[in-house]
Write an enzyme that holds these catalytic residues in place. Structure first.
Site, PDB file in Angstrom:
ATOM      1  CB  CYS A 180      -1.316  -8.890  -2.529  1.00  0.00           C
ATOM      2  SG  CYS A 180      -3.001  -9.060  -1.896  1.00  0.00           S
ATOM      3  N   PRO A 181      -1.994  -5.394  -2.315  1.00  0.00           N
ATOM      4  CG  PRO A 181      -3.653  -3.994  -3.173  1.00  0.00           C
ATOM      5  CD  PRO A 181      -2.730  -5.115  -3.564  1.00  0.00           C
TER       6      PRO A 181
END
Length: 341
Positions: A180-181
């Site tokens: 998850c950026p």
């Protein structure tokens, strides 16, 4: 003797000649058929890919900078929502009643602390490193110790079937769900529960923000100019359309009289409402994969549906103790348990 003069069976034997290779798991030397690109060691169970080579990711630094940028943007947005809500809502709520203001203050503090704490745990806690295993030496590696293990050419160490290498984090992650950026981290066995709890807390917070924004706008919205309603006539759809058009014009005219506080409340409502839709979709998807006993990566990579669809997966995931009624919950298939650390 010319090759054309050789018997046919001699030619086949020369093409099918075995070659020697080494198992990376236990170091034993094996005889393999020529052309075999993958083999499994009969002693330790490790899987060797002959074509695999040492890899080096040169874009790791840029991915790290990208993730940190996303984290900063998300933190700034959270802080803006908290500070903007405090500045825009508090004077209105306290003007209604003291009890309403104290209640709103308590709920705001609880939601803000919970959301920021869970975000920090999901973003900065280790997503889960695979256990260290002995490998590379036959006297130390016993039979079946590395069953179905492969070798990670990025980390240069064994990798089980439950482990995936994340090129953004530059490490192998146990039970990796996805990278998850927005939290700048992988979601794995070490922080998956915190990620789910962060989604739940964020959804509750955005719903509360939407409700309070509408409640505050109701108290500060300028009075609508509806003097034209008395001149409306007609019936049916024509009257309804005229009435709707007049109300819309009255709302737009009154918008020009709003203060800065009113426009911030409108922005808080729009942003929180749109954000909660995306978060609800993501949370439902995550909970469904947990119910199936899978992760997102295992769902994408699996060829068939071999997961264990069981509500007890949700209880185990959140650390709830086994209860007597859980055996009455629907169980569709039996398979290997997942999400166990």
């Amino acid at each position: 003797m010319a090759e054309d003069d050789l018997p046919t069976e001699h030619i086949i034997a020369s093409l099918a000649e075995d070659r020697e290779s080494t198992c990376w798991g236990c170091g034993l030397r094996l005889l393999l058929p020529s052309g075999a690109s993958t083999f499994k060691c009969g002693w330790c169970g490790a899987i060797t890919l002959q074509t695999a080579q040492k890899q080096k990711d040169k874009s790791l630094k840029w991915r790290w900078l990208r993730d940190r940028g996303f984290v900063c943007v998300l933190l700034l947005f959270i802080l803006f929502v908290i500070c903007g809500g405090v500045w825009a809502v508090y004077p209105i709520v306290f003007s209604v009643s003291l009890f309403c203001g104290i209640f709103h203050s308590t709920v705001t503090i609880v939601l803000a602390v919970a959301t920021l704490s869970l975000f920090s745990l999901a973003a900065f806690r280790s997503p889960g490193t695979p256990p260290n295993v002995i490998w590379g030496s036959y006297p130390l590696v016993e039979k079946g110790d590395l069953e179905n293990y492969t070798f990670c050419n990025y980390c240069s160490k064994p990798k089980s079937r439950r482990t995936h290498h994340c090129r953004s984090c530059g490490m192998c992650v146990l039970d990796m769900d996805h990278h998850c950026p927005f939290i700048g981290n992988c979601v794995g066995a070490g922080n998956h529960k915190h990620f789910i709890m962060f989604l739940i807390s964020a959804i509750v917070s955005t719903i509360y923000i939407s409700i309070m924004a509408v409640y505050s706008l109701w108290h500060i919205w300028p009075p609508l100019s509806v003097h034209e309603l008395g001149r409306l006539n007609g019936s049916g759809s024509k009257f309804g359309w005229s009435l709707s058009k007049d109300i819309i014009h009255a709302v737009l005219r009154s918008t020009t009289l709003l203060s800065i506080r009113g426009f911030i409340l409108i922005y808080l409502f729009i942003s929180s409402f749109s954000l909660q839709i995306g978060l609800i979709v993501l949370l439902c998807q995550q909970l469904w994969y947990i119910y199936e006993g899978k992760t997102y990566l295992s769902h994408v990579s699996s060829q068939g549906d071999d997961g264990e669809k069981d509500c007890q997966n949700l209880l185990r995931f959140f650390g709830c103790p086994s209860v007597s009624f859980s055996r009455h919950l629907p169980i569709f298939r039996s398979s290997k348990k997942r999400h166990e650390k």
